[in-house]
Design a protein around this motif. Structure first.
Motif, PDB file in Angstrom:
ATOM      1  N   GLU A 118       0.827  -1.200   0.000  1.00 17.97           N
ATOM      2  CA  GLU A 118       0.000   0.000   0.000  1.00 17.97           C
ATOM      3  C   GLU A 118       0.866   1.258   0.000  1.00 17.97           C
ATOM      4  OE1 GLU A 118      -2.105  -2.497   3.289  1.00 17.97           O
ATOM      5  OE2 GLU A 118      -0.222  -2.642   2.203  1.00 17.97           O
ATOM      6  N   VAL A 119       2.018   1.168   0.689  1.00 18.07           N
ATOM      7  CA  VAL A 119       2.968   2.275   0.801  1.00 18.07           C
ATOM      8  C   VAL A 119       4.369   1.684   0.651  1.00 18.07           C
ATOM      9  CG1 VAL A 119       1.503   3.725   2.251  1.00 18.07           C
ATOM     10  CG2 VAL A 119       2.955   2.007   3.325  1.00 18.07           C
ATOM     11  N   PRO A 120       5.409   2.516   0.467  1.00 18.13           N
ATOM     12  CA  PRO A 120       6.763   1.967   0.300  1.00 18.13           C
ATOM     13  C   PRO A 120       7.184   1.027   1.419  1.00 18.13           C
ATOM     14  CG  PRO A 120       6.759   4.273  -0.302  1.00 18.13           C
ATOM     15  CD  PRO A 120       5.381   3.984   0.246  1.00 18.13           C
ATOM     16  N   SER A 121       6.768   1.312   2.655  1.00 15.64           N
ATOM     17  CA  SER A 121       7.120   0.437   3.772  1.00 15.64           C
ATOM     18  C   SER A 121       6.313  -0.851   3.763  1.00 15.64           C
ATOM     19  CB  SER A 121       6.912   1.158   5.110  1.00 15.64           C
ATOM     20  OG  SER A 121       5.553   1.534   5.257  1.00 15.64           O
ATOM     21  N   GLY A 122       5.241  -0.901   2.955  1.00 12.11           N
ATOM     22  CA  GLY A 122       4.512  -2.139   2.752  1.00 12.11           C
ATOM     23  C   GLY A 122       3.184  -2.274   3.454  1.00 12.11           C
ATOM     24  N   ASP A 123       2.973  -1.614   4.610  1.00 10.41           N
ATOM     25  CA  ASP A 123       1.778  -1.892   5.399  1.00 10.41           C
ATOM     26  C   ASP A 123       1.217  -0.606   6.000  1.00 10.41           C
ATOM     27  OD1 ASP A 123      -0.172  -3.389   6.729  1.00 10.41           O
ATOM     28  OD2 ASP A 123       1.080  -3.642   8.503  1.00 10.41           O
ATOM     29  N   ILE A 124      -0.119  -0.519   6.054  1.00 13.34           N
ATOM     30  CA  ILE A 124      -0.757   0.674   6.624  1.00 13.34           C
ATOM     31  C   ILE A 124      -1.341   0.404   8.009  1.00 13.34           C
ATOM     32  CG2 ILE A 124      -1.263   1.669   4.379  1.00 13.34           C
ATOM     33  CD1 ILE A 124      -4.148   0.693   4.705  1.00 13.34           C
ATOM     34  N   GLY A 125      -1.142  -0.809   8.507  1.00 12.63           N
ATOM     35  CA  GLY A 125      -1.588  -1.113   9.864  1.00 12.63           C
ATOM     36  C   GLY A 125      -3.072  -1.361  10.008  1.00 12.63           C
ATOM     37  N   VAL A 126      -3.743  -1.734   8.916  1.00 12.50           N
ATOM     38  CA  VAL A 126      -5.176  -2.022   8.963  1.00 12.50           C
ATOM     39  C   VAL A 126      -5.385  -3.504   8.714  1.00 12.50           C
ATOM     40  CG1 VAL A 126      -7.423  -1.618   7.905  1.00 12.50           C
ATOM     41  CG2 VAL A 126      -5.829   0.278   8.193  1.00 12.50           C
ATOM     42  N   GLY A 127      -6.044  -4.182   9.655  1.00 14.50           N
ATOM     43  CA  GLY A 127      -6.304  -5.602   9.524  1.00 14.50           C
ATOM     44  C   GLY A 127      -7.710  -5.895   9.041  1.00 14.50           C
ATOM     45  N   TRP A 128      -8.048  -7.168   9.048  1.00 12.63           N
ATOM     46  CA  TRP A 128      -9.352  -7.644   8.596  1.00 12.63           C
ATOM     47  C   TRP A 128     -10.490  -6.938   9.338  1.00 12.63           C
ATOM     48  CZ3 TRP A 128     -10.904 -11.512   5.096  1.00 12.63           C
ATOM     49  CH2 TRP A 128     -12.218 -11.950   5.227  1.00 12.63           C
ATOM     50  N   LYS A 129     -10.381  -6.853  10.658  1.00 10.12           N
ATOM     51  CA  LYS A 129     -11.458  -6.260  11.451  1.00 10.12           C
ATOM     52  C   LYS A 129     -11.660  -4.783  11.094  1.00 10.12           C
ATOM     53  CE  LYS A 129     -13.207  -5.752  16.169  1.00 10.12           C
ATOM     54  NZ  LYS A 129     -13.651  -4.373  15.980  1.00 10.12           N
ATOM     55  N   GLY A 130     -10.552  -4.067  10.894  1.00  3.15           N
ATOM     56  CA  GLY A 130     -10.668  -2.653  10.537  1.00  3.15           C
ATOM     57  C   GLY A 130     -11.390  -2.452   9.225  1.00  3.15           C
ATOM     58  N   ALA A 154      -8.071   6.796  14.107  1.00  2.00           N
ATOM     59  CA  ALA A 154      -7.701   7.647  12.973  1.00  2.00           C
ATOM     60  C   ALA A 154      -7.654   6.845  11.678  1.00  2.00           C
ATOM     61  CB  ALA A 154      -6.354   8.311  13.236  1.00  2.00           C
ATOM     62  N   ARG A 155      -7.098   5.632  11.746  1.00  2.00           N
ATOM     63  CA  ARG A 155      -7.058   4.791  10.549  1.00  2.00           C
ATOM     64  C   ARG A 155      -8.467   4.431  10.094  1.00  2.00           C
ATOM     65  NH1 ARG A 155      -2.945   1.820  13.496  1.00  2.00           N
ATOM     66  NH2 ARG A 155      -0.871   2.427  12.791  1.00  2.00           N
ATOM     67  N   ARG A 156      -9.313   4.108  11.054  1.00  2.00           N
ATOM     68  CA  ARG A 156     -10.684   3.711  10.700  1.00  2.00           C
ATOM     69  C   ARG A 156     -11.431   4.858  10.029  1.00  2.00           C
ATOM     70  NH1 ARG A 156     -15.169   1.248  14.934  1.00  2.00           N
ATOM     71  NH2 ARG A 156     -16.972   1.367  13.536  1.00  2.00           N
ATOM     72  N   ARG A 157     -11.263   6.090  10.551  1.00  2.00           N
ATOM     73  CA  ARG A 157     -11.936   7.237   9.953  1.00  2.00           C
ATOM     74  C   ARG A 157     -11.418   7.491   8.537  1.00  2.00           C
ATOM     75  NH1 ARG A 157     -16.562   8.358  11.472  1.00  2.00           N
ATOM     76  NH2 ARG A 157     -16.334  10.494  10.676  1.00  2.00           N
ATOM     77  N   ALA A 158     -10.094   7.354   8.345  1.00  2.00           N
ATOM     78  CA  ALA A 158      -9.517   7.556   7.015  1.00  2.00           C
ATOM     79  C   ALA A 158     -10.034   6.505   6.040  1.00  2.00           C
ATOM     80  CB  ALA A 158      -7.995   7.497   7.095  1.00  2.00           C
ATOM     81  N   LEU A 159     -10.145   5.281   6.528  1.00  2.40           N
ATOM     82  CA  LEU A 159     -10.639   4.193   5.691  1.00  2.40           C
ATOM     83  C   LEU A 159     -12.099   4.422   5.309  1.00  2.40           C
ATOM     84  CD1 LEU A 159      -9.121   1.716   4.692  1.00  2.40           C
ATOM     85  CD2 LEU A 159     -10.172   0.390   6.533  1.00  2.40           C
ATOM     86  N   GLN A 160     -12.887   4.862   6.279  1.00  3.37           N
ATOM     87  CA  GLN A 160     -14.294   5.152   6.002  1.00  3.37           C
ATOM     88  C   GLN A 160     -14.430   6.257   4.955  1.00  3.37           C
ATOM     89  OE1 GLN A 160     -15.853   6.059   9.868  1.00  3.37           O
ATOM     90  NE2 GLN A 160     -16.274   3.927  10.391  1.00  3.37           N
ATOM     91  N   GLY A 161     -13.529   7.238   5.009  1.00  9.95           N
ATOM     92  CA  GLY A 161     -13.569   8.325   4.033  1.00  9.95           C
ATOM     93  C   GLY A 161     -13.341   7.822   2.621  1.00  9.95           C
TER      94      GLY A 161
END
Length: 549
Positions: free
Chosen positions: A55-67, A138-145
């Motif tokens: 997803e990004v150069p580092s590879g992961d955005i920290g969002v799992g299945w539940k998120g 914060a991740r969840r809100r960004a994902l919802q957007g």
């Protein structure tokens, strides 16, 4: 320069749908190459990373299945039961989301904003930067957007990018092949650049700027590891080299690439950062006094002998390593190669010269240079092999002293000699309920190897794991379940196992055309990604090699 319309995420999703729907490799390459030509340079970088599971150069955005599920439920109004039923029907969360949104619609579409590739990438980067209290929210809100502004098809591929499950056949080097076609460069040269830089997005940038020849290792961007080709006997090793070779012990440890500069970062075979799992190695390298990229193995010792991999890999699962854990199981980093030093790439330098530079570094604490020996005859290799086994190591790694460092390859410059015929790194594709004391546990595993981007079954094994590992695997298999066929559960191919065996036979029972005789699970390779499992060509080589013994 691409227009805004060409950088729309919808155009990307539509291309992926067309790629998925065709079985022709040439057509897939043409479709992707056409997309690459139309994209702006920034969007090209992002899209090529998406296609390679980053997803990004580092590879992961920290969002799992539940998120993902929570954000999807929020924007669609679907219940967890609806989402689960759709998931079981389609076999992946992206298609389930497309289905649910197509049927149920969404809470509101009045204020939807255009979804562009740069916007998606920025949202992913912002999510990856989140840390500490409130980061999950914060991740969840960004994902919802993102989800709220996506139509059904866009949502499908957003989720597939996040879950690493694009399912369009863009594996097996298709992305690199399409990039080469789009920019009219040699595919082999481009693949080498990706292996060296460790980032297809960076290579896309170099292509746009006409600087592909300048691809170099970069600190904090892991380089693909050079690999060793298996050999079945000391005689075969001697015949392969026909000259004096560098010989090292084969360590059954955790392969680690260390990047040392303003800070120390450690990376696994999966190209994932594992610095937090090996704090003593990080601390020992912090006083190196040079910018460097090192290749080696992290080992634990007990009673003066190296511990088996299965005992060491538990460290990789811990989020925090206490002083008590370090004292109980300290790790030592044995370095056997130097890839980069103070701004200079050493990949093309001969191994014997890289060793001289490596031995000139002042390594301290729990870090040391791997001891080497020299041999050129079958008898010499046999004696060193016996020494290795007596000291608790797996066998030998024998290297051509004149070899360059070849990222991601088993080119024959390095070979390995182990006690067994060999082992296969295979991907688990199905699991079955056990019997007797294993009743209620998914304990029998069907595994496969890669063949031109597809997984071909090569066998099934049920021995080798501890009771605790079987219980853990049962929960993992349930989470990865795609569909059930009676007693068997087909799963998403995410778990890699190292499987030992006595021999390989021809067989029409499996789609690979081969079967392993007396297979047994040696280890669950959490340090390896599914794409790093072995290939059918490797199986053929081992099969042919055993006939020569």
């Amino acid at each position: 320069m691409a227009s805004v319309g060409e950088d729309m995420f919808r155009a990307f999703a539509e291309t992926l749908e067309m790629v998925r729907s065709t079985g022709s490799r040439n057509s897939k390459v043409e479709l992707l190459a056409g997309l690459f030509r139309r994209l702006s340079p920034a969007s090209l970088q992002a899209v090529t990373r998406f296609l390679k599971g980053k997803e990004v150069p580092s590879g992961d955005i920290g969002v799992g299945w539940k998120g993902v599920v929570d954000a999807l439920a929020e924007i669609s109004g679907a219940s967890p039961k609806d989402l689960w039923a759709s998931y079981l029907k389609h076999g992946d969360l992206g298609s389930a989301a497309e289905d649910v949104v197509s049927r149920k619609g969404r809470a509101s579409t009045l204020l939807r904003q255009p979804l562009t590739i740069p916007r998606v990438e920025k949202a992913f980067l912002d999510m990856a930067k989140q840390a500490g209290a409130g980061s999950s929210f914060a991740r969840r809100r960004a994902l919802q957007g993102l989800f709220a502004d996506a139509d059904a098809l866009e949502l499908k591929y957003l989720i597939r990018i996040i879950t690493g499950d694009l399912r369009v056949g863009a594996t097996g080097g298709l992305t690199e092949e399409a990039l080469a076609k789009a920019f009219d460069v040699d595919p082999a040269t481009l693949r080498d650049a990706v292996l060296v830089t460790g980032d297809v997005g960076e290579v896309a940038k170099l292509l746009v700027e006409g600087r592909l020849a300048q691809a170099r290792p970069v600190l904090y961007r892991p380089v693909e590891f050079m690999l060793a080709e298996p050999k079945a006997s000391p005689e075969e090793v001697a015949k392969h080299f026909s000259k004096e070779a560098i010989v090292e012990m084969k360590y059954d440890g955790i392969r680690v690439q260390a990047h040392v500069g303003r800070e120390v970062r450690l990376y696994s075979r999966r190209m994932e950062e594992i610095t937090g799992s090996l704090p003593e190695v990080r601390d020992s390298l912090s006083s190196l006094g040079h910018e460097a990229i090192l290749d080696g193995e992290a080992l634990g010792f007990g009673g003066g002998r190296p511990l088996p991999f299965v005992k060491m890999q538990a460290r990789l699962h811990r989020k925090a390593i206490s002083e008590e854990v370090i004292e109980k199981l300290p790790f030592h980093y044995v370095v056997f190669d130097l890839l980069y030093l103070d701004g200079r790439s050493l990949l093309d330098m001969k191994l014997k010269d890289r060793r001289i530079m490596l031995e000139g570094l002042r390594l301290a604490g729990g870090v040391s240079v791997a001891p080497t020996f020299s041999a050129g005859s079958a008898e010499g290799f046999r004696k060193l092999f016996e020494k290795s086994r007596a000291e608790g190591f797996e066998g030998l790694v024998v290297k051509d002293p004149d070899s360059p460092y070849m990222p991601g390859r088993r080119g024959g410059h390095w070979v390995k000699l182990k006690e067994e015929l060999d082992t296969i790194d295979a991907v688990v594709v199905a699991a079955e309920w056990g019997n007797g004391k294993r009743a209620g546990l998914l304990s029998d595993y069907t595994f496969a190897v890669w063949d031109r981007g597809e997984l071909k079954v090569i066998g099934k094994a049920y021995s080798g794991l501890t009771d605790e590992e079987i219980r853990s695997m049962t929960e993992t298999m349930k989470k990865l379940a795609l569909r059930w066929e009676g007693n068997r559960c087909w799963v998403r191919p995410e778990v890699v196992m190292e499987v030992a065996f006595d021999s390989i036979q021809r067989s029409d029972r499996h789609s690979s055309g081969y079967a392993l005789r007396f297979p047994r699970i040696k280890a669950i390779r959490t340090d390896k990604a599914p794409g790093q499992a072995d290939t059918l060509e490797r199986v053929r080589l081992v099969y042919e090699g055993q006939k020569l013994k």
